[in-house]
Write a protein that holds these residues in place. Sequence first.
Motif, PDB file in Angstrom:
ATOM      1  N   UNK A 209     -39.579 -51.553 -34.054  1.00 43.21           N
ATOM      2  CA  UNK A 209     -38.950 -52.716 -33.414  1.00 43.21           C
ATOM      3  C   UNK A 209     -37.798 -52.302 -32.510  1.00 43.21           C
ATOM      4  N   UNK A 210     -36.965 -51.381 -33.002  1.00 41.55           N
ATOM      5  CA  UNK A 210     -35.813 -50.946 -32.204  1.00 41.55           C
ATOM      6  C   UNK A 210     -36.231 -50.216 -30.939  1.00 41.55           C
ATOM      7  N   UNK A 211     -37.336 -49.472 -31.010  1.00 34.69           N
ATOM      8  CA  UNK A 211     -37.780 -48.686 -29.860  1.00 34.69           C
ATOM      9  C   UNK A 211     -38.764 -49.448 -28.973  1.00 34.69           C
ATOM     10  N   UNK A 212     -39.102 -50.650 -29.361  1.00 35.35           N
ATOM     11  CA  UNK A 212     -40.031 -51.440 -28.564  1.00 35.35           C
ATOM     12  C   UNK A 212     -41.427 -50.867 -28.528  1.00 35.35           C
ATOM     13  N   UNK A 213     -41.862 -50.271 -29.630  1.00 32.04           N
ATOM     14  CA  UNK A 213     -43.186 -49.639 -29.706  1.00 32.04           C
ATOM     15  C   UNK A 213     -44.163 -50.602 -30.372  1.00 32.04           C
ATOM     16  N   UNK A 214     -45.302 -50.821 -29.716  1.00 31.44           N
ATOM     17  CA  UNK A 214     -46.335 -51.696 -30.265  1.00 31.44           C
ATOM     18  C   UNK A 214     -47.602 -50.887 -30.481  1.00 31.44           C
ATOM     19  N   UNK A 215     -47.789 -50.325 -31.673  1.00 29.90           N
ATOM     20  CA  UNK A 215     -48.941 -49.454 -31.932  1.00 29.90           C
ATOM     21  C   UNK A 215     -50.267 -50.192 -31.752  1.00 29.90           C
ATOM     22  N   UNK A 216     -51.290 -49.442 -31.341  1.00 25.62           N
ATOM     23  CA  UNK A 216     -52.617 -50.033 -31.171  1.00 25.62           C
ATOM     24  C   UNK A 216     -53.288 -50.273 -32.512  1.00 25.62           C
ATOM     25  N   UNK A 217     -52.861 -49.496 -33.535  1.00 27.81           N
ATOM     26  CA  UNK A 217     -53.545 -49.595 -34.822  1.00 27.81           C
ATOM     27  C   UNK A 217     -52.663 -49.034 -35.930  1.00 27.81           C
ATOM     28  N   UNK A 218     -52.893 -49.518 -37.156  1.00 26.64           N
ATOM     29  CA  UNK A 218     -52.195 -49.002 -38.337  1.00 26.64           C
ATOM     30  C   UNK A 218     -53.213 -48.571 -39.383  1.00 26.64           C
ATOM     31  N   UNK A 219     -52.846 -47.531 -40.113  1.00 27.55           N
ATOM     32  CA  UNK A 219     -53.556 -47.171 -41.347  1.00 27.55           C
ATOM     33  C   UNK A 219     -52.518 -47.233 -42.459  1.00 27.55           C
ATOM     34  N   UNK A 220     -52.809 -47.963 -43.526  1.00 29.62           N
ATOM     35  CA  UNK A 220     -51.859 -48.116 -44.628  1.00 29.62           C
ATOM     36  C   UNK A 220     -52.286 -47.224 -45.784  1.00 29.62           C
ATOM     37  N   UNK A 221     -51.366 -46.365 -46.232  1.00 26.25           N
ATOM     38  CA  UNK A 221     -51.618 -45.467 -47.361  1.00 26.25           C
ATOM     39  C   UNK A 221     -50.484 -45.604 -48.375  1.00 26.25           C
TER      40      UNK A 221
END
Length: 293
Positions: A209-221
């Motif tokens: 949020x602070x860096x303004x990054x919007x990832x294309x995808x997440x993997x939750x582990x």
Amino acid sequence: MIEELKTFIAVVDKKSFTKAANFINISQPSVSSHIAILEKYFNTRLIERSNKQRNILITQTGKILYERAKQLLGFLEETKEELSSYHNSISGTLKLGSSMTIGEFLLPSILGDFIKEFPKTKLEVTIENTKHIYDKFKNYDIDIALIEGTVPVHNYVHKNFYKDTMVIVAPNSFCGNNDLKLRDYLSRQTWIHREEGSGTGENLNIFLNNEGISPKNFIVLGSNYAIKEAVKNNLGITFISSLVVNEAVKNREIEIIPTKTEYNRYFSYMVHEKSISRLAALFIKKLQLYSNM
């Protein structure tokens, strides 16, 4: 000064420098040296020697010191026994809860030192994510909570004890593109995320949020080890404690993506303000020895 006093007592008891040396297993010159040190320190003659140094005579001040030295050494021995008894008498069960990074990378060495000092202590240790540890703590299921995320603080003692550095890590195949800003590159990646309620996952969200990054995808582990292995096997990148990845980076299994800003977070401990036990207080004292703040 203690050894000198022991030597003096032996000389008086044995009425001989030679016999005293044999009794306490040091050389006769060392006996003479110890007596000289005492006479200089107290600024008085303690022993009169005959010309042939076969007979000795204890002076009046020597007799006073002899009595005081025996009292002092007796008191020191009692104190030693009392302190030994104190450590050996510490017993009971300490219930600890720790979030994952602390539990995997800091807690084992802390517990090793604690048990070595207080061998009669029994430990019950729970290692889960921050939310689960906090829930157990507020329900009094554990005595001390060691956490790495933010939680509501009510009538608890809550203090930071360790500054942790967070880093972006990528597979060794990572290749920066000079034509793209780092933010654009990071937004194109799959990010490997901890589950909801974890301190590491919370810090990743804050970073993105602070860096303004919007990832294309997440993997939750669900574990730090799984995340490190996923990055190593080219499944994505992550934002994680340097404690987790230092060894893998050193072995060139993964690499850290440099950033202009250093990102830190704090590990903290929580205890119930009105019900802290003697055992919990001793553990906190040990914990503070590991502080890097």
